[in-house]
Design an enzyme around this catalytic site. Sequence first.
Site, PDB file in Angstrom:
ATOM      1  N   ASN A   1      -2.469   9.048   6.126  1.00  0.00           N
ATOM      2  CA  ASN A   1      -3.786  10.032   5.569  1.00  0.00           C
ATOM      3  C   ASN A   1      -4.536   9.305   5.807  1.00  0.00           C
ATOM      4  O   ASN A   1      -5.023   7.890   5.320  1.00  0.00           O
ATOM      5  CB  ASN A   1      -3.056  11.422   4.923  1.00  0.00           C
ATOM      6  CG  ASN A   1      -3.584  10.742   3.943  1.00  0.00           C
ATOM      7  OD1 ASN A   1      -5.011   9.980   2.898  1.00  0.00           O
ATOM      8  ND2 ASN A   1      -2.489  11.213   2.555  1.00  0.00           N
TER       9      ASN A   1
ATOM     10  N   HIS B   1       0.961  -0.856   0.655  1.00  0.00           N
ATOM     11  CA  HIS B   1       0.054   0.138  -0.277  1.00  0.00           C
ATOM     12  C   HIS B   1       0.706   1.462   0.209  1.00  0.00           C
ATOM     13  O   HIS B   1       1.091   1.404   1.418  1.00  0.00           O
ATOM     14  CB  HIS B   1      -1.211  -0.170   0.791  1.00  0.00           C
ATOM     15  CG  HIS B   1      -2.095  -0.998   0.972  1.00  0.00           C
ATOM     16  ND1 HIS B   1      -2.830  -0.560   0.714  1.00  0.00           N
ATOM     17  CD2 HIS B   1      -2.378  -2.051   1.516  1.00  0.00           C
ATOM     18  CE1 HIS B   1      -3.873  -2.277   0.931  1.00  0.00           C
ATOM     19  NE2 HIS B   1      -3.578  -3.073   1.247  1.00  0.00           N
TER      20      HIS B   1
ATOM     21  N   ARG C   1      17.901  -7.508  10.307  1.00  0.00           N
ATOM     22  CA  ARG C   1      18.851  -7.438  10.520  1.00  0.00           C
ATOM     23  C   ARG C   1      19.602  -6.912  11.929  1.00  0.00           C
ATOM     24  O   ARG C   1      20.521  -8.197  11.932  1.00  0.00           O
ATOM     25  CB  ARG C   1      19.622  -6.261   9.022  1.00  0.00           C
ATOM     26  CG  ARG C   1      21.142  -6.730   8.824  1.00  0.00           C
ATOM     27  CD  ARG C   1      21.549  -6.122   8.733  1.00  0.00           C
ATOM     28  NE  ARG C   1      22.710  -5.450   7.765  1.00  0.00           N
ATOM     29  CZ  ARG C   1      23.682  -4.466   7.151  1.00  0.00           C
ATOM     30  NH1 ARG C   1      23.762  -3.422   7.240  1.00  0.00           N
ATOM     31  NH2 ARG C   1      25.031  -5.204   7.532  1.00  0.00           N
TER      32      ARG C   1
ATOM     33  N   ARG D   1      -7.426   9.820   3.577  1.00  0.00           N
ATOM     34  CA  ARG D   1      -7.817   8.360   2.299  1.00  0.00           C
ATOM     35  C   ARG D   1      -7.032   7.490   1.706  1.00  0.00           C
ATOM     36  O   ARG D   1      -7.615   5.781   1.719  1.00  0.00           O
ATOM     37  CB  ARG D   1      -6.818   9.867   1.198  1.00  0.00           C
ATOM     38  CG  ARG D   1      -7.617   9.406  -0.221  1.00  0.00           C
ATOM     39  CD  ARG D   1      -7.152  10.271  -1.349  1.00  0.00           C
ATOM     40  NE  ARG D   1      -7.793  10.256  -2.248  1.00  0.00           N
ATOM     41  CZ  ARG D   1      -7.597  11.247  -3.023  1.00  0.00           C
ATOM     42  NH1 ARG D   1      -6.913  11.843  -3.560  1.00  0.00           N
ATOM     43  NH2 ARG D   1      -8.309  11.080  -4.860  1.00  0.00           N
TER      44      ARG D   1
ATOM     45  N   ARG E   1      -8.556  -4.854   2.054  1.00  0.00           N
ATOM     46  CA  ARG E   1      -8.246  -5.556   3.164  1.00  0.00           C
ATOM     47  C   ARG E   1      -9.337  -5.915   4.077  1.00  0.00           C
ATOM     48  O   ARG E   1      -9.125  -6.706   5.125  1.00  0.00           O
ATOM     49  CB  ARG E   1      -6.735  -4.985   3.802  1.00  0.00           C
ATOM     50  CG  ARG E   1      -5.819  -4.553   2.802  1.00  0.00           C
ATOM     51  CD  ARG E   1      -5.070  -6.001   1.888  1.00  0.00           C
ATOM     52  NE  ARG E   1      -4.152  -5.913   1.397  1.00  0.00           N
ATOM     53  CZ  ARG E   1      -3.173  -6.286   0.558  1.00  0.00           C
ATOM     54  NH1 ARG E   1      -3.646  -8.102   0.444  1.00  0.00           N
ATOM     55  NH2 ARG E   1      -2.016  -6.075   0.637  1.00  0.00           N
TER      56      ARG E   1
ATOM     57  N   SER F   1      13.658  -3.971  12.463  1.00  0.00           N
ATOM     58  CA  SER F   1      14.955  -4.573  11.234  1.00  0.00           C
ATOM     59  C   SER F   1      15.325  -5.841  11.835  1.00  0.00           C
ATOM     60  O   SER F   1      15.928  -6.261  12.949  1.00  0.00           O
ATOM     61  CB  SER F   1      15.810  -3.667  11.414  1.00  0.00           C
ATOM     62  OG  SER F   1      17.422  -3.744  11.182  1.00  0.00           O
TER      63      SER F   1
END
Length: 315
Positions: free
Chosen positions: A254, A142, A153, A256, A265, A151
């Site tokens: 935001n 999205h 890593r 929208r 979803r 992370s």
Amino acid sequence: MTRPPIPLLAPNVTCGFPYFDPDVFETGLGVQYFKEAGVALISRPNVNIAAAAGFLDSFDDSLGFREYLFDPVNIDDGAQAAKYAGQGCYQSYSAKRTWNKDAGRYLDHIKELGHGSVLEAASYGFQFWGVDRALTHELVRHRMLSFSQTSQRFCDDKALRFVERPEYQPERLPDDAGDELKRDVAWADTKFQQIINSFVSHYELSAENLGSARDHGHPLLQGGSATEKRKHLNQVARECLPNCCEAPIVVTGNARAWRGFLDQRATPHADVPIRELAIKVLKALLVTSPLLFGDYEIAKQDDGTEAATTAYRKV
């Protein structure tokens, strides 16, 4: 078949910020895992249109634009930001404007017309946890949302947790499920716990072996600071971890963008884990800004889960 109650109820709320805290489970060996996602709203709009008094005062007094600041009805900050942005497009600041008491009608008209740009004036940030790498892989598609993800890593096995899919959870079965079905799901639940135990063990053995290889001069594990070496070792060791490994993430967008996420979803067609995440997001947003998100309707599905629809898709 009789379905169990929907587990996703209204969120808890602290100081106006809604959240869902899931339980943390452990295998017999102490490996932690989740059965549902955690969702917490951590940021939202803070609007003070009084700061625009100088702008409104710069017009002729006969227009009455300053009166915009004295609307007697308060609405949530996200709705106020979107309404102010929308009315600014037409300089609708005078007494003939749509007042806050009719903000719901005004914003629904905005959605109906598809003038979604004004909804971008209001942003909301969420912490998601108890979500796995498979889910966040779909989530980051999205592109209108912003992501700050843990992370893999940098982090080692001290914070290593997993997520069990709903299909493996015995408590998700209806009360009248047959013995064969109960046996199948119990096997899947047990096997899941065994598998994540084995993955943690594999990770620890891999990290130990890589540390030994580094100490014995492996050319690809040399160089850099101690922190860089540790990050490199963690990154290589994590190659063995599955999609069900937890991947916490902070997501900001935001109104929208969040509506676009919900349109894709929160529907019955979405995979259950990400749909349940989306429904929690929607419920949090409904608490925070019912005027921007109140057009969504949540309904129970035949499988006992929830899904949402709206008449104003793709705003």
